[in-house]
Each structure stands twice: as C-alpha cells, then as structure tokens.
Design a protein around this motif. Structure first.
Motif, PDB file in Angstrom:
ATOM      1  N   ASN A  84      -8.188   6.389   7.023  1.00 20.56           N
ATOM      2  CA  ASN A  84      -6.575   5.653   5.487  1.00 20.56           C
ATOM      3  C   ASN A  84      -6.441   4.694   5.200  1.00 20.56           C
ATOM      4  O   ASN A  84      -5.936   4.463   3.780  1.00 20.56           O
ATOM      5  N   ILE A  85      -6.437   3.688   5.687  1.00 18.21           N
ATOM      6  CA  ILE A  85      -5.896   2.162   5.588  1.00 18.21           C
ATOM      7  C   ILE A  85      -7.181   2.086   4.385  1.00 18.21           C
ATOM      8  O   ILE A  85      -6.448   0.905   3.343  1.00 18.21           O
ATOM      9  N   GLN A  86      -8.007   1.618   4.231  1.00 19.58           N
ATOM     10  CA  GLN A  86      -8.891   1.534   3.171  1.00 19.58           C
ATOM     11  C   GLN A  86      -8.750   2.097   1.643  1.00 19.58           C
ATOM     12  O   GLN A  86      -8.116   1.200   0.141  1.00 19.58           O
ATOM     13  N   LEU A  94      -0.833  -4.079  -7.396  1.00 16.74           N
ATOM     14  CA  LEU A  94      -0.601  -5.264  -7.069  1.00 16.74           C
ATOM     15  C   LEU A  94      -1.187  -5.855  -8.587  1.00 16.74           C
ATOM     16  O   LEU A  94      -0.209  -7.072  -9.274  1.00 16.74           O
ATOM     17  N   GLN A  95      -2.115  -6.335  -9.004  1.00 16.00           N
ATOM     18  CA  GLN A  95      -2.298  -6.348 -10.526  1.00 16.00           C
ATOM     19  C   GLN A  95      -2.288  -6.011 -11.494  1.00 16.00           C
ATOM     20  O   GLN A  95      -2.330  -7.040 -12.381  1.00 16.00           O
ATOM     21  N   SER A  96      -1.990  -4.390 -11.274  1.00 12.97           N
ATOM     22  CA  SER A  96      -1.355  -4.012 -12.920  1.00 12.97           C
ATOM     23  C   SER A  96      -0.407  -4.836 -12.811  1.00 12.97           C
ATOM     24  O   SER A  96       0.335  -5.207 -14.038  1.00 12.97           O
ATOM     25  N   SER A  97       0.786  -5.184 -12.069  1.00 11.58           N
ATOM     26  CA  SER A  97       1.743  -6.520 -11.870  1.00 11.58           C
ATOM     27  C   SER A  97       1.963  -7.480 -12.701  1.00 11.58           C
ATOM     28  O   SER A  97       2.104  -7.986 -13.074  1.00 11.58           O
ATOM     29  N   LEU A 114      -6.045   0.129  -1.822  1.00 10.18           N
ATOM     30  CA  LEU A 114      -6.806   0.267  -2.751  1.00 10.18           C
ATOM     31  C   LEU A 114      -5.778   0.589  -3.683  1.00 10.18           C
ATOM     32  O   LEU A 114      -6.216  -0.515  -4.532  1.00 10.18           O
ATOM     33  N   THR A 115      -5.438   1.607  -3.141  1.00  4.79           N
ATOM     34  CA  THR A 115      -3.685   2.055  -4.741  1.00  4.79           C
ATOM     35  C   THR A 115      -2.678   1.085  -4.333  1.00  4.79           C
ATOM     36  O   THR A 115      -2.564   0.316  -5.720  1.00  4.79           O
TER      37      THR A 115
END
Length: 639
Positions: free
Chosen positions: A118-120, A130-133, A124-125
């Motif tokens: 489940n690491i992928q 990261l991108q949102s911040s 992804l989450t």
C-alpha cells in the motif's frame, strides 16, 4: 567540480563495506565536512592528522574513505590531509549531501521495513499534501496582500522598537541570551513582530461567544460551508450553539491570509498562515512549516546568524526548535518547510532523537521523499538566477550541517503549550514538559516529579568575593526572566529555572490581556512546588541573618505557603501568603546554619483556571527594574 558519476562511484565504494561500517565512517566524514562548512575560517578544522587514532582505526581501513576525502577537496601535506584555505566548498557540500542522504536511507531501513502493498497509495496522498502546501505559500508573494499586511502592522513603529532594543544591546555589549552572535536590527524586528502579533493583533479562538448572551457556545460539529466560506478557502466550518438561548454560531476555518488579516482570529493554522504573510511583507525570507502531527509555524532566515530561525507566533517564541518534542511531548514524524523558492524536510532541526523520529515515519519511503522534494525544488528554482541558486545551495549545506549536529536543550524549550484553553491543551497532551527519565541534567523540568534526585538541582555556593564580604545577594525579575547576583558584580543568569534546586508543576506565564507576568502552576489542579537552595559548608561561614523580599498574588481560594530554613528542618513557615513578604529572618532555625532553603507551595483555586489563582512574583511585562524576589544572606564565621 566533481561529476555525478564520481560522486556515485565513491559513495558506492563506501557502501560496499556494509551498512554498519558505512554508517560509522560516513558519520566521521560528515563531521569533517560539517566543521569546515560551519566554521570556514577556523584553521584547525581544515587539517586531519594521519596518525589520529580515530582516523587510523575507523577511516583509513575503510575502502573508499580516503578517496572520499580527496574528492571533497582535501590534499596530502606530509603527515596531514589539508583542505586548502581558499578551496571552493562546492565538492565538499555535494558529497556532504550525498552521504547524508545514504545515511538516512540506511538508518530508515534498519529501523523500519515499509511494506510495498500500500506504499504507493500512501505516497500519492503524501505527495498531494506536499504539492498543496507548496502551492499555498506562493500567495504570500502577492504584492497587494503584502501591502495590506504592512498597513496592519504599522511597520515603522516596530522598526523604532527594534532599533531601541539594538541600542540597548550595544550599550550592554551583548545580545539576547539564546544567541551566540549579537543580533542586528532585523533580528529585533522579528522579535517585535512576534510580540505584536501575539499581544496586539491576532486572537486565539477556542469557541465563539453568543452575541446575545455573551456566554461560550457549545460545539455541534461541522456544518456546510457557503459560497463566501469557500471563496476564502474555508472548506471546514465548525458549528456551535448557545447553551442558554440556542442561537447558532459558526467558525469558518479560513485558509486565505488576506481574509485572516481582517478576522484576526483562529488556531495555530490561521496564526501561522497570517504571520508568515506578515513576515514576507516585512521583507523577511520566510517559510511556512507544516508538522504532520498537527501544528504549523514559521521559519525566518536571519542574516546576522546566517541560519533559519524557528518562530512560533502562537507561543511568541523564537529559536526554540526542541519546544515541541521536549516541552509539548510531541511524537514528531514529518516536518516540512515551504517557501516560494524551496521545499525542505526540516524534521531534524526539531528533534534530539532522530532515530526515534525515523521510526515513526511510516507514510513514505525516505528515498522517495528526498527525490520528490528534489524534483519540486528543481522546478521551483528553474527561473532563479545562477547566483541565487548558488546562495540557496550554500545555505542548504550549512543547514544540513546543523541538522546533523547534536542538539542542546535551550532555555524555554521544556515549557508546555501556552496557547489555547486548558481543556484543549490537556486533550492534546501538550501542557507540560518531557518527564522521561532521560531528561537533561542541570535542573528539573517543569513537570518533573518532586522526588527526583537532588543532584540534578542547582545550589548557590559562594564565590571567593562573597566569602570575603560575608554576603550573598540574589534578585530575580519576572519581566526579564533573569537573576541578578548583586554580590558577584551583578552577574546575570537567564531563565527562572536555571537557579532552582527543585520545581514541580511550575511555569512562567506571560498574560498579554493584562500585560502582566508571573510564575504559576502548569495547568490542572495539582499542587506546585518551587525551591531555591544555598550551601555554605566548607567555607567556615554560617548564616547570620537573611533579608527576604518575595511576593504572591492570590485569587479565589488559591494558596501560597512559604517555608525556609536548612534542608533537614524546613518547618519555619512565613505566615504571609498574599502580597509582599518582606522581613529579616533570624533565630535558631536560621542563624548559625550552614545552609538555607526557600520554598513555595502553590495550591487551591477554583474552576478551569484554578492553576492561575496562586501566583508568584506578578509584575508588569515591562517592569524590568522590579525584583519581586530578593534574597540577601549575611554570613559570619562559624563559632
């Protein structure tokens, strides 16, 4: 400059020695590199003696280790390896980053084994967060928003106050106690900005008050945001109802700093969001730091210190990075800083236990996180000039050296959380300091058990001058949080805890609504205890008399009990427990004794704020010339 292929070859050569040996030798190699990066003008760090025992036993036998030093820029010079005085630091910093990256990867593998099923999905989450911040902080660069913030700040007044503090520093010949390098005007501006934001501008919001009944409203959970809420980024809106008239209330969690300049209220998310904008508007280089365990704050770059400073507006604290781990007992995992120029994993600044922190990082692979951040930074810095990128690279090397260095607990980093209601802080477990058995020696933490080893407490002993004058005189000012040792050329010592023999459930409270400061219990209805100890044994002197001034302020049924005397006979109570204790102490329990103790026990009070109903040394926040604790002990020769 070393090529990426050369870096890969020498790193792989080191890795072929095995994980444990790589971790050992890379630790030594990084210390060589970090010493030069942090102290580029100190000659001793540029030379390694080949006959050094550590070098002979742990570096020389390791395949690739000497080659790594040569690639950094070291050269042979008789029986030393020398880093030339004017050699560029480029290769040194490149290898430093490479070795640190591999160390982190191997340490993470040793501590945990992430399953891949489940690491992928987790990554992804994580990447979305990261991108949102990273996208959000770009709003701080809006010149219209920055001007709006400057209009709120009255920056000229803050600059005047900063200049006054700088002049005081120059006159005193020293800077703030927590800084080894004297502060400049911009540093004092940051401190004034933090104070203004906390005391005059922003307000903490636990729950709204009913506009009709003026009583605190009760939470009823989340309610649907309307169009106006969404316009200002409030995807979450908390609902409330009045317990008296049933009037509904709502608290939109605005995420737009421009709106927060108008509402001026919220919790840590709103505080850090708005404060970071104010820092950018004041011309500071600033980062917005996101703590994955639910907190946010700001980092500001100091030109005088040549490093990033932690700045938490909720707590009005600066440069106290271990506050959360030590003071709040937070189990930290990921702490990421975001600015318009870079994204940085700053977790290592905020922990003294990196292996424990690594063990809690379960949401992504370390290598993936480093690659993701590197990719984001490459894109973010694409439009920067080569000169600016070089500055950021150099800063990153210095910052990495800081991350890798052992941490030392600073004054104020063991204090529990101050912002928010007591119930809210208790629910989060952030009311008091770390009470583990491995707490740092040199004085008890505020939440430490009263029965801890006496060897950890501070004891006043006599200097040669005090022995000659037969007198020791100590004063304490709550406003400056400093002791003055009058009998030793007015020597100053910062932080009330630094001279305590023992304390339990005590902290220093700055009360901005009333502009007062005092010592009180650190939450709950537990009793508080504080103790100072003086020891004159082995000096040939004993107490003649003690002149004591101490103050307490009581509310409701709060109580303060003062006691004094030698350690084995602390039954001399001072009957006045409110107002000013001012008296000359003599008698069998004082005169002729070779030690003197003063203690205060705090108890009582009513309701959620009972801990504030018994206060010691209450004075104004600006009363730097008042000393609500004053102990003068005159001595005489032992009969």
């Amino acid at each position: 400059m070393a090529s990426s292929e050369e870096l890969a070859v020498v790193t792989n050569q080191l890795l072929e020695n095995g994980s444990s040996r790589f971790l050992d030798v890379s630790d030594i190699l990084l210390k060589f590199a970090n010493n030069i990066i942090r102290n580029p003008n100190v000659e001793k760090y540029r030379s390694i003696r080949l006959g050094n025992k550590i070098f002979e036993s742990r570096v020389l036998p390791v395949s690739g280790a000497v080659e790594c030093l040569f690639l950094m820029g070291f050269e042979e010079n008789d029986d030393h390896l020398v880093f030339p005085k004017h050699a560029p630091l480029t290769d040194l910093t490149l290898l430093q980053g490479r070795l640190a990256r591999e160390r982190l990867r191997l340490m993470a593998q040793e501590i945990k084994g992430l399953t891949t099923w489940n690491i992928q999905a987790l990554e992804l989450t994580f990447h979305q967060r990261l991108q949102s911040s990273a996208d959000h902080v770009l709003i701080y660069e809006d010149p219209i928003l920055q001007q709006k913030a400057r209009d709120c700040m009255v920056l000229s007044e803050l600059l005047v106050k900063a200049q006054e503090k700088l002049q005081q520093q120059t006159q005193n010949g020293s800077g703030e106690d927590d800084f080894t390098i004297p502060l400049d005007q911009r540093d004092y501006l940051l401190l004034e900005l933090l104070k203004w934001f906390k005391t005059s501008f922003f307000k903490w919001m636990d729950s709204p008050s009913c506009e009709t009944c003026s009583v605190r409203m009760r939470s009823v959970g989340l309610v649907e945001p309307n169009a106006e809420d969404r316009r200002w980024g409030a995807g979450r809106v908390e609902g409330f109802t009045c317990t008296r008239c049933n009037r509904p209330g709502r608290f939109p969690r605005y995420n737009h700093p421009g709106k927060l300049l108008e509402t001026r209220k919220g919790r840590c998310g709103e505080w850090a969001n708005c404060f970071t904008l104010c820092c950018r508007a004041a011309g500071f280089e600033a980062r917005h730091v996101v703590d994955w365990t639910d907190h946010v704050w700001t980092e500001v770059y100091s030109n005088s210190q040549q490093r990033w400073l932690h700045a938490d507006p909720c707590e009005n604290v600066c440069d106290k990075p271990l506050l959360y781990e030590r003071g709040w007992s937070k189990k930290l995992s990921y702490l990421i800083a975001f600015s318009n120029e870079e994204v940085v994993d700053v977790s290592w600044r905020y922990t003294a236990n990196p292996k424990e922190l690594l063990g809690r990082r379960k949401e992504c692979r370390e290598e993936w996180l480093m690659d993701s951040i590197a990719t984001m930074n490459k894109e973010r810095q694409r439009r920067l000039t080569a000169e600016r990128r070089a500055v950021l690279d150099q800063r990153a090397a210095v910052e990495l050296a800081e991350f890798l260095s052992p941490k030392v607990i600073r004054n104020g980093e063991e204090q529990g959380r101050l912002s928010g209601s007591l119930a809210w802080r208790l629910a989060r477990g952030e009311t008091q300091g770390d009470t583990r058995s491995d707490a740092q020696p040199g004085g008890e933490t505020e939440g430490a058990a009263a029965g801890e080893s006496e060897s950890q407490g501070f004891v006043f002993t006599l200097t040669s001058g005090e022995i000659a004058s037969k007198c020791i005189h100590i004063k304490y000012c709550t406003a400056s949080d400093k002791y003055i040792r009058v009998s030793d050329d007015n020597k100053q010592t910062a932080d009330y805890r630094s001279c305590l023999y023992r304390s339990n459930n005590i902290y220093r409270k700055e009360e901005y609504d009333w502009n007062m400061v005092y010592l009180a219990r650190d939450g709950g209805d537990r009793e508080g205890h504080i103790e100072w100890r003086f020891d004159f044994r082995d000096t040939g002197l004993v107490v003649d008399q003690v002149t004591l001034v101490a103050s307490a302020k009581l509310y409701q049924n709060g109580q303060v009990k003062w006691s004094c005397g030698p350690q084995h006979q602390m039954d001399t109570s001072l009957p006045v427990n409110e107002g000013l204790v001012e008296r000359v102490l003599r008698g069998n329990n004082i005169t002729g004794q070779s030690e003197f103790n003063l203690t205060a026990d705090l108890s009582g009070g009513q309701g959620d704020v009972s801990y504030q109903h018994a206060q010691l040394f209450r004075i104004g926040l600006e009363d730097y010339d008042k000393y609500p604790l004053d102990i003068k002990i005159r001595l005489k020769k032992k009969d």
